[in-house]
Design a protein around this motif. Structure first.
Motif, PDB file in Angstrom:
ATOM      1  N   GLU A 163       3.918  -1.285   3.671  1.00  0.00           N
ATOM      2  CA  GLU A 163       3.453   0.069   3.364  1.00  0.00           C
ATOM      3  C   GLU A 163       4.667   0.925   3.001  1.00  0.00           C
ATOM      4  OE1 GLU A 163      -0.647   0.183   5.804  1.00  0.00           O
ATOM      5  OE2 GLU A 163       1.030   1.208   6.777  1.00  0.00           O
ATOM      6  N   ILE A 164       4.558   1.622   1.884  1.00  0.00           N
ATOM      7  CA  ILE A 164       5.707   2.380   1.385  1.00  0.00           C
ATOM      8  C   ILE A 164       5.324   3.826   1.099  1.00  0.00           C
ATOM      9  CG2 ILE A 164       7.298   2.607  -0.590  1.00  0.00           C
ATOM     10  CD1 ILE A 164       7.475  -0.405  -0.696  1.00  0.00           C
ATOM     11  N   SER A 165       6.216   4.730   1.482  1.00  0.00           N
ATOM     12  CA  SER A 165       6.092   6.151   1.145  1.00  0.00           C
ATOM     13  C   SER A 165       7.253   6.528   0.236  1.00  0.00           C
ATOM     14  CB  SER A 165       6.177   6.990   2.424  1.00  0.00           C
ATOM     15  OG  SER A 165       6.433   8.346   2.111  1.00  0.00           O
ATOM     16  N   ILE A 166       6.994   7.393  -0.750  1.00  0.00           N
ATOM     17  CA  ILE A 166       8.112   7.817  -1.596  1.00  0.00           C
ATOM     18  C   ILE A 166       8.739   9.113  -1.081  1.00  0.00           C
ATOM     19  CG2 ILE A 166       7.276   6.595  -3.641  1.00  0.00           C
ATOM     20  CD1 ILE A 166       6.654   9.501  -4.775  1.00  0.00           C
ATOM     21  N   GLY A 167       8.292   9.610   0.035  1.00  0.00           N
ATOM     22  CA  GLY A 167       8.930  10.801   0.599  1.00  0.00           C
ATOM     23  C   GLY A 167       7.994  11.520   1.554  1.00  0.00           C
ATOM     24  N   ASP A 168       8.554  12.440   2.307  1.00  0.00           N
ATOM     25  CA  ASP A 168       7.779  13.142   3.329  1.00  0.00           C
ATOM     26  C   ASP A 168       7.012  14.322   2.755  1.00  0.00           C
ATOM     27  OD1 ASP A 168       8.533  11.364   5.240  1.00  0.00           O
ATOM     28  OD2 ASP A 168      10.172  12.584   6.039  1.00  0.00           O
ATOM     29  N   TYR A 169       6.053  14.010   1.926  1.00  0.00           N
ATOM     30  CA  TYR A 169       5.130  14.999   1.372  1.00  0.00           C
ATOM     31  C   TYR A 169       3.894  14.228   0.979  1.00  0.00           C
ATOM     32  CZ  TYR A 169       7.834  12.971  -2.379  1.00  0.00           C
ATOM     33  OH  TYR A 169       8.503  12.072  -3.167  1.00  0.00           O
ATOM     34  N   VAL A 170       2.771  14.941   0.831  1.00  0.00           N
ATOM     35  CA  VAL A 170       1.523  14.233   0.548  1.00  0.00           C
ATOM     36  C   VAL A 170       1.096  14.458  -0.895  1.00  0.00           C
ATOM     37  CG1 VAL A 170      -0.904  13.988   1.209  1.00  0.00           C
ATOM     38  CG2 VAL A 170       0.819  14.412   2.961  1.00  0.00           C
ATOM     39  N   LEU A 171       0.909  13.362  -1.610  1.00  0.00           N
ATOM     40  CA  LEU A 171       0.399  13.410  -2.984  1.00  0.00           C
ATOM     41  C   LEU A 171      -1.124  13.259  -2.936  1.00  0.00           C
ATOM     42  CD1 LEU A 171       2.971  10.853  -4.413  1.00  0.00           C
ATOM     43  CD2 LEU A 171       3.015  13.324  -4.779  1.00  0.00           C
ATOM     44  N   SER A 172      -1.762  13.532  -4.064  1.00  0.00           N
ATOM     45  CA  SER A 172      -3.226  13.414  -4.099  1.00  0.00           C
ATOM     46  C   SER A 172      -3.684  11.965  -4.063  1.00  0.00           C
ATOM     47  CB  SER A 172      -3.777  14.073  -5.359  1.00  0.00           C
ATOM     48  OG  SER A 172      -3.253  15.351  -5.484  1.00  0.00           O
ATOM     49  N   GLY A 173      -2.784  11.073  -4.409  1.00  0.00           N
ATOM     50  CA  GLY A 173      -3.129   9.653  -4.401  1.00  0.00           C
ATOM     51  C   GLY A 173      -1.876   8.835  -4.593  1.00  0.00           C
ATOM     52  N   GLY A 174      -2.026   7.521  -4.581  1.00  0.00           N
ATOM     53  CA  GLY A 174      -0.855   6.653  -4.673  1.00  0.00           C
ATOM     54  C   GLY A 174      -0.343   6.423  -6.086  1.00  0.00           C
ATOM     55  N   GLU A 175      -1.060   6.917  -7.107  1.00  0.00           N
ATOM     56  CA  GLU A 175      -0.699   6.565  -8.485  1.00  0.00           C
ATOM     57  C   GLU A 175       0.690   7.049  -8.885  1.00  0.00           C
ATOM     58  OE1 GLU A 175      -3.685   7.529  -7.541  1.00  0.00           O
ATOM     59  OE2 GLU A 175      -4.916   5.793  -8.103  1.00  0.00           O
ATOM     60  N   LEU A 176       0.995   8.303  -8.600  1.00  0.00           N
ATOM     61  CA  LEU A 176       2.327   8.809  -8.978  1.00  0.00           C
ATOM     62  C   LEU A 176       3.406   8.083  -8.186  1.00  0.00           C
ATOM     63  CD1 LEU A 176       1.571  12.630  -9.314  1.00  0.00           C
ATOM     64  CD2 LEU A 176       1.924  10.971 -11.147  1.00  0.00           C
ATOM     65  N   ALA A 177       3.108   7.783  -6.935  1.00  0.00           N
ATOM     66  CA  ALA A 177       4.067   7.021  -6.118  1.00  0.00           C
ATOM     67  C   ALA A 177       4.262   5.623  -6.716  1.00  0.00           C
ATOM     68  CB  ALA A 177       3.564   6.942  -4.678  1.00  0.00           C
ATOM     69  N   ALA A 178       3.181   5.024  -7.216  1.00  0.00           N
ATOM     70  CA  ALA A 178       3.280   3.685  -7.823  1.00  0.00           C
ATOM     71  C   ALA A 178       4.175   3.740  -9.064  1.00  0.00           C
ATOM     72  CB  ALA A 178       1.897   3.160  -8.187  1.00  0.00           C
TER      73      ALA A 178
ATOM     74  N   PHE B 151       0.865  -1.186   0.000  1.00  0.00           N
ATOM     75  CA  PHE B 151       0.000   0.000   0.000  1.00  0.00           C
ATOM     76  C   PHE B 151       0.893   1.223   0.000  1.00  0.00           C
ATOM     77  CE2 PHE B 151      -2.567   3.042   2.760  1.00  0.00           C
ATOM     78  CZ  PHE B 151      -3.308   3.535   1.690  1.00  0.00           C
ATOM     79  N   LEU B 152       0.640   2.132  -0.932  1.00  0.00           N
ATOM     80  CA  LEU B 152       1.422   3.368  -1.002  1.00  0.00           C
ATOM     81  C   LEU B 152       0.758   4.438  -0.159  1.00  0.00           C
ATOM     82  CD1 LEU B 152       2.186   2.993  -4.731  1.00  0.00           C
ATOM     83  CD2 LEU B 152       3.897   3.088  -2.931  1.00  0.00           C
ATOM     84  N   THR B 153       1.517   4.957   0.775  1.00  0.00           N
ATOM     85  CA  THR B 153       0.932   5.892   1.740  1.00  0.00           C
ATOM     86  C   THR B 153       2.036   6.762   2.340  1.00  0.00           C
ATOM     87  OG1 THR B 153      -0.229   6.012   3.879  1.00  0.00           O
ATOM     88  CG2 THR B 153       1.067   4.036   3.486  1.00  0.00           C
ATOM     89  N   PRO B 154       1.747   8.046   2.600  1.00  0.00           N
ATOM     90  CA  PRO B 154       2.809   8.902   3.145  1.00  0.00           C
ATOM     91  C   PRO B 154       3.304   8.459   4.522  1.00  0.00           C
ATOM     92  CG  PRO B 154       0.721  10.098   2.929  1.00  0.00           C
ATOM     93  CD  PRO B 154       0.529   8.778   2.278  1.00  0.00           C
ATOM     94  N   ASP B 155       2.536   7.629   5.227  1.00  0.00           N
ATOM     95  CA  ASP B 155       3.039   7.173   6.533  1.00  0.00           C
ATOM     96  C   ASP B 155       3.672   5.777   6.470  1.00  0.00           C
ATOM     97  OD1 ASP B 155       0.685   5.777   6.250  1.00  0.00           O
ATOM     98  OD2 ASP B 155      -0.230   6.455   8.127  1.00  0.00           O
TER      99      ASP B 155
END
Ligand code: ADE
Length: 229
Positions: free
Chosen positions: A129-144, A85-89
């Motif tokens: 659970e994975i975050s791509i960095g300490d900022y919040v995106l609108s959703g997990g798609e760009l992180a994916a 699950f892609l999530t900022p936390d």
């Protein structure tokens, strides 16, 4: 490697997955990517996938049922090594994490949206659970997209030059040394003499020295981590 991505916005993957390394990985049969519309797994006649949070609060929450249905349909067919699950936390994505995931066979990647997903999904279905960095995106798609690119580019045989992924920044906790190409001189700006010398040993030593100096200057904590490895 097989990647199943669950999303409410499948179109967001069309551009990134149809070019460059991700495209090449698929063409070379190193990776198969399947995008699943979570909404298709809603049993509700309006195909809703979110609802108001219990206890109040801002924003909508993605419901457990459509996500559970989609993941169940996939896990019925094959075993998965990880359900991410892609999530900022989540845990911060590093090169070491990319290397580890790249060794897996089958992965599910869940992209969240709105205010988050029902916690029961995280507690009972998600394995990582994975975050791509300490900022919040609108959703997990760009992180994916970031996660998939970083994994696929290190699969053996995806990059033409087998060694080029190994010499990336962060492999061995070192940033990459500077690189140059022709012309050897441009408006008085010269390529370091040593790179034109043809002396492979000296060139290797120079690159190492540069990599260490750059890491020391820009990311000294990577060198400290190296010492404790
Ligand atoms: N979804 C929203 N923000 C994110 C982040 N920083 N990393 C991963 N997924 C996210």
């Amino acid at each position: 490697m097989r990647l199943d991505i669950l999303t409410l916005f499948p179109e967001m993957f069309i551009g990134p997955f149809d070019h460059s390394i991700i495209k090449r990985a698929q063409e070379k049969n190193k990776a198969e990517i399947f995008i699943h519309q979570i909404r298709d797994y809603s049993k509700n006649k309006h195909k809703t996938v979110d609802d108001y949070p219990y206890g109040g609060g801002a924003g909508m929450v993605m419901q457990i049922e459509p996500i559970y249905n989609c993941i169940s349909a996939l896990t019925k067919e094959r075993n998965y090594d990880d359900i991410i699950f892609l999530t900022p936390d989540g845990d911060i994505l590093t090169q070491a994490v990319c290397n580890e995931i790249s060794l897996k066979e089958n992965i599910i990647i869940l992209c969240g949206h709105y205010k988050g997903i029902d916690e029961r999904i995280r507690n009972s279905i998600i394995t990582r659970e994975i975050s791509i960095g300490d900022y919040v995106l609108s959703g997990g798609e760009l992180a994916a997209c970031v996660l998939v690119d970083s994994i696929l580019r290190i699969l053996p045989g995806v990059l033409n030059d087998e060694t080029s992924a190994l010499s990336d920044s962060f492999q061995n906790n070192l940033l990459s040394p500077p690189v140059y190409t022709r012309p050897a001189e441009f408006k008085g700006l010269k390529v370091p003499e040593i790179l034109l010398s043809g002396d492979d040993k000296k060139i290797y030593a120079w690159k190492m020295e540069q990599a260490i100096a750059r890491t020391q200057k820009r990311r000294p904590e990577l060198l400290i981590n190296n010492e404790s490895d």
